[in-house]
Design an enzyme around this catalytic site. Structure first.
Site, mmCIF file in Angstrom:
data_model
loop_
_atom_site.group_PDB
_atom_site.id
_atom_site.type_symbol
_atom_site.label_atom_id
_atom_site.label_comp_id
_atom_site.label_asym_id
_atom_site.label_seq_id
_atom_site.Cartn_x
_atom_site.Cartn_y
_atom_site.Cartn_z
ATOM 1 N N HIS A 139 -4.687 -5.569 -1.423
ATOM 2 C CA HIS A 139 -5.535 -5.335 -0.253
ATOM 3 C C HIS A 139 -6.553 -6.463 -0.141
ATOM 4 C CE1 HIS A 139 -3.705 -1.427 -0.910
ATOM 5 N NE2 HIS A 139 -4.109 -1.054 0.292
ATOM 6 N N GLU B 275 -1.228 -3.483 -7.971
ATOM 7 C CA GLU B 275 -2.497 -3.759 -7.300
ATOM 8 C C GLU B 275 -3.070 -2.438 -6.831
ATOM 9 O OE1 GLU B 275 -3.297 -3.290 -3.863
ATOM 10 O OE2 GLU B 275 -1.355 -2.367 -3.426
ATOM 11 N N SER C 241 0.844 -1.192 0.000
ATOM 12 C CA SER C 241 0.000 0.000 0.000
ATOM 13 C C SER C 241 0.883 1.247 0.000
ATOM 14 C CB SER C 241 -0.954 -0.042 1.197
ATOM 15 O OG SER C 241 -1.933 0.972 1.112
#
Length: 304
Positions: free
Chosen positions: A272, A202, A104
């Site tokens: 995630h 992602e 992230s």
């Protein structure tokens, strides 16, 4: 995990919202033999960050300089890592030999480290929510330890049979992370210049058109044409509407495959999501792709 591990928890981005869950996550790490070094204050909050910028910088570099620490594990993502990039001592981080792991917002630090020094790190779980959730994924934790404690890491991924899936074999430097953060780094000293690489991406809460827009930005900037493969991880929690009129993730994927010169592989269990693999950023990797699956082999990365 067979031996005890010295793990520093750092919070270069946001704070943990649930202190009860955080306590549970730290207990789980300790049950696995980890000796936890706290380089964050669970009670600290500054705006939406775990502390003010100066404190987060100081805490992160203190973890780097701690001679007992072997692994630096990110508390969570959110936002804030890119604010502290200019103040980090990249040479000290690289020379410390610490294994940095997270995803992230932590992508900013991982890309900065690779761009500034060439040093490797690990895209993988974080304390929140991977260790703090009530339904902790044994797969995620085991895959992380398998990667960190071995010199080679192999992942086999099943992908849906789709038009555009191709059979091939190639190798290159593995790199990537959160797509929003990668685009955020573009044009800065913290964006790695990788040729012939295997790029994985992602994201979460991003509509397919936003994913397409970011990938097109990488294309127009000349990044994608220099890669050998694009790996798509988890893209979830977005909402479609009637206005999309049939434009969904599959439509976006078909468009990309028609306009990109490199092969696109889907289904990488990373992002995630509850079940995720750990990936060695900056290592040498090999892809063996079939119509319905692919194998990703990673070698040459630092390990415990």
């Amino acid at each position: 995990m067979n031996k005890s591990m010295n793990v520093a928890i750092v919070a270069p981005s946001a704070y943990a919202q649930d202190t009860v869950a955080l306590t549970r996550g730290i207990a789980l790490l300790e049950q696995q033999g980890c000796r936890i070094h706290h380089y964050h204050d669970p009670a600290s909050k500054y705006q939406r960050f775990a502390a003010d910028d100066r404190t987060r910088i100081s805490q992160f570099m203190a973890a780097v300089r701690d001679p007992d620490v072997e692994v630096i594990l990110a508390l969570r993502g959110g936002y804030g890592a890119s604010r502290i990039l200019p103040a980090l001592d990249w040479k000290a981080i690289a020379e410390s030999g610490k294994l940095l792991i997270g995803h992230s917002d932590f992508t900013a630090i991982q890309m900065g480290l690779l761009a500034q020094t060439g040093a490797m790190s690990f895209a993988g779980p974080m304390v929140c929510d991977d260790f703090t959730r009530e339904d902790v994924s044994d797969f995620t934790i085991q895959n992380m330890w398998n990667c960190l404690t071995h010199s080679q890491h192999v992942i086999v991924v099943e992908q849906e049979k789709q038009e555009g899936n191709s059979v091939f074999q190639t190798s290159g430097q593995l790199w990537g992370g959160n797509l929003t953060m990668l685009v955020h780094m573009l044009g800065t000293p913290y964006f790695p210049q990788i040729d012939g690489g295997i790029l994985f991406v992602e994201d979460v809460n991003e509509h397919p058109y936003r994913v397409e827009r970011m990938l097109l930005q990488l294309l127009h900037a000349g990044v994608l044409d220099r890669q050998k493969v694009l790996l798509l991880g988890d893209f979830s929690r977005y909402r479609l509407s009637d206005y999309d009129n049939g434009y969904d993730f599959d439509a976006m994927l078909a468009y990309l495959r028609a306009h990109l010169s490199l092969p696109i592989l889907t289904g990488l269990p990373f992002g995630h999501t509850r079940d995720k693999v750990t990936l060695a950023i900056g290592c040498q990797a090999e892809i063996i792709a079939q119509k319905d699956s692919f194998q990703l082999s990673m070698t040459g990365y630092p390990n415990l």
